[in-house]
Design an enzyme around this catalytic site. Structure first.
Site, short mmCIF file in Angstrom:
data_model
loop_
_atom_site.label_atom_id
_atom_site.label_comp_id
_atom_site.label_asym_id
_atom_site.label_seq_id
_atom_site.Cartn_x
_atom_site.Cartn_y
_atom_site.Cartn_z
N LYS A 143 0.67 4.07 5.64
CA LYS A 143 0.01 3.12 4.55
C LYS A 143 -1.00 3.81 3.75
CE LYS A 143 -0.25 -1.59 6.81
NZ LYS A 143 -1.05 -2.41 7.41
N ILE A 144 -0.89 3.88 2.29
CA ILE A 144 -1.73 4.26 1.52
C ILE A 144 -2.38 3.09 0.83
CG2 ILE A 144 -1.96 5.72 -0.50
CD1 ILE A 144 0.09 7.53 0.62
#
Length: 370
Positions: A143-144
């Protein structure tokens, strides 16, 4: 099995929407509970975040054995990553048959980069690559956050052939930038001789928080009650409309011919915060082909009980645009709403991460013999 005999969540699958669970713990993974959700509730993926890990690690004894085995001199951040990465490996292995059966469409488990890096492009890129190497599972998504600095990191990680869950998307403008970052990353990957078939991505659009913030501002203004609880669904409908356009036409057809998969839209934060709204609002209204809905377990239970599956995302676009116009006339600044939510989202995840580290440190101390 005929459609009328399918459960509401299996009907979602027949309509092209995947169900992922917004929940993860070592106890649920190893104890069989997560497997039961796969078997009984059509769950085909899982996501995690600092708040989820805090609840899992701070209670019970599932982590005590590994905590005792880890070097007592390790920094508490390194301790967390050792625990979290093992949890994600276990969950990835559990979901791997789903991933294999669907040729990489579903079966993913997401792990978030340190949210404190959200405004540092290079550090986010390096951390995403490190997590992919450390977990070492094909069905991992890192996740970014979709901050402005995060966009370049997203493109660079995709260009390296790694799967990404882009999180904390609130505005239509930012979503368009996220989709463009994915497309550019895939183009760079193909130009460099990489295989786009090994890459998947979702764009996580946060839903309920939008209504919460817009409703709060409407309360401050006074009146306009008919506009409450409308913005999140309208926002999602217009985002999906952009998705359909971005992943069509000659540019996308070329990438698809090389094996690229579209970056599906994922609806996050789908539990209803206002008790006056239907508890399945952000599932029923957000059903469309090639989408994902991440639900906490209580929403899964509610939807299985009284969900109304029907493809609704492509209907009511004119009304959705009208919601934006009416809110602007009422004095609600959409751009300020979404900018505020992005900033607060990063802050809340960062605070939750630091709180998690503190609770984990206390737990480690409690295991040291007196």
């Amino acid at each position: 099995m005929s459609a009328e005999n399918l459960s509401p969540l299996r009907l979602l699958s027949s309509l092209g929407q995947s169900v992922w669970i917004d929940f993860l713990s070592r106890e649920s993974t190893r104890g069989g509970h997560l497997q039961s959700l796969l078997d009984e509730d059509a769950v085909v993926g899982a996501t995690s975040n600092p708040t989820i890990f805090q609840k899992a690690m701070a209670s019970g004894d599932a982590y005590e054995e590994q905590l005792r085995e880890l070097d007592g001199q390790l920094a508490i951040r390194d301790v967390f990553w050792a625990l979290a990465e093992q949890d994600i490996r276990d969950a990835c292995d559990l979901f791997r048959p789903v991933w294999d059966a669907g040729a990489g469409r579903d079966g993913y488990v997401s792990l978030e980069v340190d949210p404190g890096l959200a405004y540092d492009t290079l550090a986010t890129f390096r951390e995403a690559m490190r997590i992919h190497d450390a977990v070492d599972r094909r069905n991992l998504m890192v996740k970014i956050p979709a901050t402005k600095p995060g966009l370049a990191a997203i493109e660079d990680v995709i260009a390296k052939g790694k799967s990404i869950n882009v999180t904390l998307i609130f505005s239509l403008r930012r979503y368009a930038e996220v989709a463009e970052s994915y497309l550019r990353g895939i183009e760079r990957l193909i130009a460099g001789g990489g295989d786009p078939r090994k890459v998947a991505s979702v764009a996580s659009f946060f839903v309920s928080r939008i209504d919460t913030e817009a409703d709060r501002r409407l309360d401050e203004i006074g009146g306009h009650d008919q506009l409450k609880g409308k913005l999140a669904v309208a926002n999602a409908k217009l985002a999906y409309s952009h998705y359909l356009g971005a992943f069509a036409g000659p540019r996308w057809e070329y990438l698809a011919s090389k094996g690229a998969s579209p970056q599906r839209v994922l609806w996050a934060s789908t539990s209803v915060k206002n008790p006056d709204y239907p508890d399945t609002l952000y599932v029923d209204e957000l059903i469309g082909t090639d989408t994902v809905n991440t639900m906490p377990e209580e929403t899964i239970v509610d939807y299985q009980d009284h969900g109304r599956p029907e493809a609704r995302l492509e209907s009511g676009l004119a009304a959705a645009k009208g919601v934006f116009e009416d809110l602007a006339k009422a004095g609600v600044d959409y751009a300020d709403v979404t900018d505020t939510l992005e900033r607060e989202g990063v802050e809340k995840f960062s605070e939750a991460f630091e709180k998690l580290l503190g609770a984990l440190n206390e737990k480690r101390k409690s295991l040291i013999p007196a």
